[in-house]
Design an enzyme around this catalytic site. Structure first.
Site, PDB file in Angstrom:
ATOM      1  N   CYS A  38      -4.587  54.535 -41.426  1.00 40.30           N
ATOM      2  CA  CYS A  38      -5.244  53.737 -42.022  1.00 40.30           C
ATOM      3  C   CYS A  38      -4.505  53.324 -43.502  1.00 40.30           C
ATOM      4  O   CYS A  38      -4.095  54.401 -44.145  1.00 40.30           O
ATOM      5  CB  CYS A  38      -6.569  54.046 -42.553  1.00 40.30           C
ATOM      6  SG  CYS A  38      -7.518  53.227 -44.009  1.00 40.30           S
ATOM      7  N   CYS A  41      -5.937  54.909 -46.802  1.00 37.63           N
ATOM      8  CA  CYS A  41      -6.288  56.206 -47.106  1.00 37.63           C
ATOM      9  C   CYS A  41      -5.307  56.935 -47.792  1.00 37.63           C
ATOM     10  O   CYS A  41      -4.203  56.414 -48.202  1.00 37.63           O
ATOM     11  CB  CYS A  41      -6.425  57.057 -45.787  1.00 37.63           C
ATOM     12  SG  CYS A  41      -8.054  57.046 -45.036  1.00 37.63           S
ATOM     13  N   HIS A 112     -12.547  57.585 -46.298  1.00 35.37           N
ATOM     14  CA  HIS A 112     -12.402  56.447 -45.098  1.00 35.37           C
ATOM     15  C   HIS A 112     -13.676  56.272 -44.515  1.00 35.37           C
ATOM     16  O   HIS A 112     -13.880  55.191 -44.096  1.00 35.37           O
ATOM     17  CB  HIS A 112     -11.341  57.410 -44.013  1.00 35.37           C
ATOM     18  CG  HIS A 112     -11.125  56.309 -42.880  1.00 35.37           C
ATOM     19  ND1 HIS A 112     -10.106  55.145 -43.132  1.00 35.37           N
ATOM     20  CD2 HIS A 112     -11.260  56.531 -41.743  1.00 35.37           C
ATOM     21  CE1 HIS A 112     -10.092  54.693 -41.983  1.00 35.37           C
ATOM     22  NE2 HIS A 112     -10.964  55.298 -41.286  1.00 35.37           N
ATOM     23  N   HIS A 163     -11.826  50.437 -43.830  1.00 34.18           N
ATOM     24  CA  HIS A 163     -11.801  51.507 -44.904  1.00 34.18           C
ATOM     25  C   HIS A 163     -12.517  50.549 -45.832  1.00 34.18           C
ATOM     26  O   HIS A 163     -12.110  49.468 -46.264  1.00 34.18           O
ATOM     27  CB  HIS A 163     -10.498  51.781 -45.240  1.00 34.18           C
ATOM     28  CG  HIS A 163     -10.571  53.003 -46.329  1.00 34.18           C
ATOM     29  ND1 HIS A 163      -9.876  54.145 -46.187  1.00 34.18           N
ATOM     30  CD2 HIS A 163     -11.030  52.971 -47.454  1.00 34.18           C
ATOM     31  CE1 HIS A 163     -10.068  54.888 -47.542  1.00 34.18           C
ATOM     32  NE2 HIS A 163     -10.783  54.183 -48.088  1.00 34.18           N
ATOM     33  N   HIS A 165     -13.391  48.123 -48.856  1.00 37.22           N
ATOM     34  CA  HIS A 165     -12.698  47.561 -49.859  1.00 37.22           C
ATOM     35  C   HIS A 165     -13.562  46.136 -50.030  1.00 37.22           C
ATOM     36  O   HIS A 165     -14.389  45.781 -49.344  1.00 37.22           O
ATOM     37  CB  HIS A 165     -11.171  47.316 -49.376  1.00 37.22           C
ATOM     38  CG  HIS A 165     -11.282  46.136 -48.135  1.00 37.22           C
ATOM     39  ND1 HIS A 165     -11.418  46.828 -46.683  1.00 37.22           N
ATOM     40  CD2 HIS A 165     -10.735  45.065 -47.933  1.00 37.22           C
ATOM     41  CE1 HIS A 165     -11.381  45.750 -46.068  1.00 37.22           C
ATOM     42  NE2 HIS A 165     -11.046  44.804 -46.766  1.00 37.22           N
TER      43      HIS A 165
HETATM   44 ZN   LIG Z   1      -8.914  54.910 -44.516  1.00 34.29          ZN
END
Ligand SMILES: [Zn+2]
Ligand SMILES: [Zn+2]
Length: 317
Positions: A38, A41, A112, A163, A165
């Site tokens: 990811c 992360c 995450h 993730h 955002h």
């Molecule tokens: Zn992540």
């Protein structure tokens, strides 16, 4: 058919259609990716462009050659921007300058697996503070007329990475929909949102309130379980907002939605203008119904859950 009395939006409320068994894609649609790969992360910071703002316990920094570690949020230019600081030369086929601006990705947490519906009070307050900080920074940039801050949660709601955002897009124009809204606001005897908050707070469409904000299911809800967050005081943008109050009501809205609909994909959109006449509002729309031919043909939405019923369920969660 319902029409919002000062926005030019029509909605058809059709509870009967809600009884069809396969209308909604409830739950299970927000898929998770592997934290090792990811790019959002901690440890993978160099897989994103250098951040323009990295939020840490020691202050706010910008990435240099070395990426700043130990952050609780970071904002960087989108690798696939909808707006850029230096667009190509306009041609006669283009609308010149339209895409000049900024497009940022705001990673809301190093976790995450987390997302705002499970954020602590502190994390929600941090999130609102980051929105406020990035908004103030971009709206004060020369040539920026509008800053759109929004979140897509889940692939069907438009998120390409799982993730958690948000995004910010700064534009050199005020979007047409906002212009229409401003025309209606300036020709009204008083702020229609202020009247709206006062009236709706005493109806069955109120879901939650604190000292500074209300959470309501709007009369003309376009989609099932749509909610709006509005400040009770006349505030135009995030610059003047009570961030703790907003963090609390945003958390309430997302937790209730999460529990009632088993973690649905959703979008929320912060609408604001650096203009004293405007009244900031946040619209939260679960992405559980499909915009099909009729909606696309007419711009009129068929909503299968009356907002009064949505509000009752969201109050009782
Ligand atoms: Zn992540
Ligand atoms: Zn107002």
């Amino acid at each position: 058919m319902r029409r919002h009395y000062f926005l030019d939006e029509y909605t058809i409320i059709a509870a009967e259609r809600g009884k069809r068994p396969s209308d909604f894609k409830h739950g299970g649609t927000v898929e998770r990716s592997n934290p090792k790969t990811c790019p959002f992360c901690p440890g993978n910071e160099d897989r994103t462009p250098p951040a323009v703002a990295v939020y840490t316990d020691d202050g706010v920094f910008a990435d240099g050659e070395e990426r700043v570690k130990g952050w609780w949020a970071r904002s960087f230019p989108n690798l696939y921007p909808a707006a850029t600081p230096s667009p190509g030369t306009p041609t006669k086929e283009w609308v010149a300058d339209f895409a000049r601006g900024y497009h940022e990705v705001i990673v809301e947490s190093p976790d995450h697996e987390g997302n705002p519906s499970s954020f602590s009070r502190r994390d929600l307050h941090r999130l609102v503070s980051v929105y406020r900080d990035r908004y103030i920074r971009r709206i004060s940039e020369s040539g920026v007329e509008y800053v759109s801050v929004f979140k897509n949660w889940g692939r069907v709601a438009g998120a390409s990475l799982s993730h958690t955002h948000s995004q910010l897009i700064a534009l050199p124009v005020v979007p047409p929909a906002l212009k229409v809204e401003m025309d209606a606001i300036t020709s009204a005897p008083r702020c229609p949102y202020c009247s709206f908050v006062e009236r709706e707070a005493s109806t069955e469409r109120l879901i939650f309130e604190n000292e500074k904000f209300v959470l309501i299911a709007p009369f003309s809800s376009m989609v099932p379980y749509e909610t709006w967050i509005l400040p009770k005081d006349h505030v135009s943008d995030l610059g003047g907002i009570d961030s703790r109050g907003l963090a609390e009501v945003l958390g309430e809205a997302l937790r209730r939605l999460d529990q009632l609909l088993s973690g649905p994909p959703y979008n929320y959109m912060i609408r604001q203008l650096p203009d004293r006449r405007y009244h900031i509002n946040i619209k939260i729309q679960p992405a559980i119904s499909i915009m099909a031919g009729f909606e696309k043909n007419t711009g009129i939405f068929i909503n299968t859950v009356p907002p009064e019923e949505a509000a009752r369920q969201l109050r009782e969660v």
